[in-house]
Design an enzyme around this catalytic site. Structure first.
Site, PDB file in Angstrom:
ATOM      1  N   SER A   1      67.941  38.157  61.565  1.00 20.59           N
ATOM      2  CA  SER A   1      69.119  38.238  62.418  1.00 20.59           C
ATOM      3  C   SER A   1      68.805  39.177  63.579  1.00 20.59           C
ATOM      4  CB  SER A   1      70.317  38.771  61.624  1.00 20.59           C
ATOM      5  OG  SER A   1      70.148  40.152  61.336  1.00 20.59           O
ATOM      6  N   HIS A   2      69.845  39.504  64.335  1.00 23.50           N
ATOM      7  CA  HIS A   2      69.742  40.551  65.345  1.00 23.50           C
ATOM      8  C   HIS A   2      70.458  41.813  64.876  1.00 23.50           C
ATOM      9  CE1 HIS A   2      68.917  37.584  68.927  1.00 23.50           C
ATOM     10  NE2 HIS A   2      68.066  37.454  67.926  1.00 23.50           N
ATOM     11  N   GLY A   3      70.705  41.916  63.575  1.00 23.44           N
ATOM     12  CA  GLY A   3      71.280  43.125  63.019  1.00 23.44           C
ATOM     13  C   GLY A   3      72.795  43.174  63.107  1.00 23.44           C
TER      14      GLY A   3
ATOM     15  N   ASP B   1      71.305  35.269  65.578  1.00 24.88           N
ATOM     16  CA  ASP B   1      71.849  36.283  66.482  1.00 24.88           C
ATOM     17  C   ASP B   1      72.398  37.413  65.625  1.00 24.88           C
ATOM     18  OD1 ASP B   1      73.267  37.588  68.758  1.00 24.88           O
ATOM     19  OD2 ASP B   1      72.785  35.727  69.788  1.00 24.88           O
TER      20      ASP B   1
ATOM     21  N   ARG C   1      64.534  30.022  72.519  1.00 23.65           N
ATOM     22  CA  ARG C   1      63.177  30.537  72.448  1.00 23.65           C
ATOM     23  C   ARG C   1      62.208  29.375  72.279  1.00 23.65           C
ATOM     24  NH1 ARG C   1      63.851  35.613  68.267  1.00 23.65           N
ATOM     25  NH2 ARG C   1      65.681  36.542  69.230  1.00 23.65           N
TER      26      ARG C   1
END
Length: 476
Positions: free
Chosen positions: A306-308, A284, A198
């Site tokens: 995070s991304h869960g 992530d 990103r």
């Protein structure tokens, strides 16, 4: 062989001397009684959490407590400690200590209740290494200092694999523990120009490039991983592949929110797993569950950023994926792109079934509850006529706040294979800031609401699809 016989003799002598307090001081190999575990090591998944779930852990104090090594084999033998500095490890952070660790591993692995010790106040540099079993019962790898790989791709030996760093292969009944840190030195890997990264204004570049996973357990069983701090991995922090009977508890895993592909704990083709009382912040998925996993229990875990917690992605390249009996309860997810997610590719086969998300607190989470059967890393992915069947998914007592850029509930199920038996109960999600977004999104999703949901959800379909009987056999 002579060296090994000598080490065994030293252990026997030290065990005898340990009963005489006047002869204890000054020895390199130290004997100490380990805590015993009352449960059967052949089924570590049966262990309950080390302490009862309560309020989510305080992310300002993530240091795990009480990582005293336990004996997974319930052996009554006194441990024999093999300090890596006795095998030539320098521990100055720049000297390559790989050979010393390999020699200490071989010696400790060969004796019952052997302990491989990386002592405190040292920083050990190790290159990409495979540590193989089988080992004698009661084997412990105890890290009280710091272990780390070379700093970035320019310092990575050309002859070493750039896909993995520390690999445990065919090791059964092992405990990996300690009060120390596994430092991944991932910063220079994250900045590779072909790595999905990103950049400013949401820009990214294509990839991925090879980057090493930090710790990998492969084809091993009856494992305990506890008490360690693991941070800044170049890629996944910890992977389990082809394993059975894994207990993970009291870990602290951390890397920056924008570090790419730095999943905290990833499991695939692995059965009977318990993940308890841990804090994970990364770039992530906090925990990712891949194909071939079953009987996974996750409790009292704090994630974010995070991304869960994700099941998937599954079914890539038209592959079969079978995942079943997954429970996530008493979790806290904050400042994350996703909350609890199931993601599958179009064209896959197999099923995801018996999934329970229970008592989960969300704080400023985008996509709190999501099933995405159109997962794709490019815009060119096409809708296909087969899909991974998602059924028997329960969401109970899911509460907290969401990022209003996306609906907090999103069920995007395949045109070809509907999601069935989705159950919602006590779901209450409010905007972290701003106004309520539009109604939750559903597509070809069948289920029921046992209680009123906030925000209200009216898009779930009743009953089952007419074609379910024709597509019920998915090979799992």
């Amino acid at each position: 062989m002579a060296d090994l016989r000598g080490l065994l003799l030293m252990c026997v002598v030290f065990t005898f001397l340990s009963f005489n307090p006047g002869n204890v001081e000054g020895r390199k190999h130290i004997h100490k009684k380990q805590k015993s575990r009352s449960s059967n090591a052949e089924s570590p998944i049966s262990l309950s959490p080390a302490y009862p779930p309560a309020t989510p852990p305080n992310s300002n104090d993530p240091t795990p407590t009480d990582p005293t090594p336990t004996d997974p084999g319930n052996s009554t033998s006194e441990p024999c400690v093999f300090d890596v500095t006795s095998f030539g490890a320098v521990g100055d952070g720049s000297t390559d200590d790989t050979a010393a660790f390999m020699a200490a591993w071989k010696a400790a692995c060969a004796v019952e209740s052997g302990v491989l010790l990386a002592p405190s106040d040292h920083v050990f540099l190790i290159t990409s290494t495979i540590l193989s079993g089988p080992c004698k019962p009661g084997f412990v790898f105890q890290v009280d200092g710091v272990l780390m790989p070379p700093d970035g791709p320019d310092n990575w030996p050309k002859s070493d694999s750039d896909k993995q760093w520390l690999v445990f292969y065919r090791v059964d009944g092992m405990t990996f523990t300690g009060r120390g840190t596994i430092e991944g030195n991932g910063q220079k890997w994250w900045e590779l120009p072909c790595k999905p990264h990103r950049g400013p204004h949401g820009t990214s570049l294509p990839g991925p490039c090879n980057s090493p996973a930090l710790i990998r357990f492969f084809m091993s069983s009856n494992l305990v991983v506890s008490g360690l701090r693991i941070q800044n991995s170049p890629q996944f922090h910890m992977k389990f592949d082809g394993c059975e009977g894994v207990l993970i508890e009291k870990l602290s895993i951390s890397s920056p929110a924008l570090s790419p592909n730095t999943d905290g704990i990833h499991i695939e083709n692995t059965k009977s797993v318990g993940i308890y009382n841990s804090i994970i912040a990364n770039g992530d998925d906090c925990i990712s569950i891949g194909p071939g996993c079953s009987d996974v229990d996750i409790e009292n875990v704090t994630c974010g950023p995070s991304h869960g917690i994700s099941i998937g992605s599954l079914g890539v390249h038209n592959s079969q994926a079978c995942v079943s009996n997954i429970t996530v309860r008493n979790a806290f997810i904050r400042n994350s792109d996703n909350g609890v997610r199931i993601k599958t590719w179009q064209g896959g086969m197999g099923s995801v079934s018996g999934i329970s998300f229970d008592s989960i607190q969300m704080e400023n989470v985008r996509n709190c509850i999501i099933i995405d059967q159109y997962y794709c890393l490019a815009k060119a992915c096409l809708n296909q006529t087969s899909a991974v069947f998602v059924t028997d998914v329960s969401y109970k007592n899911i509460k907290g706040t969401y990022d209003v850029r996306s609906p907090p509930i999103h069920f995007a199920c395949s045109d070809a294979v509907a999601c069935t038996n989705i159950t919602l109960s006590e779901v209450e999600l409010l905007p972290a800031a701003g106004e309520l977004v539009d109604d939750p999104f559903c597509w070809n999703a069948y289920g029921t609401q046992e209680t009123l949901t906030i925000p209200p959800i009216s898009c779930l379909l009743d009953g089952e699809p007419q074609s379910i009987s024709e597509t019920a056999n998915f090979g799992c």
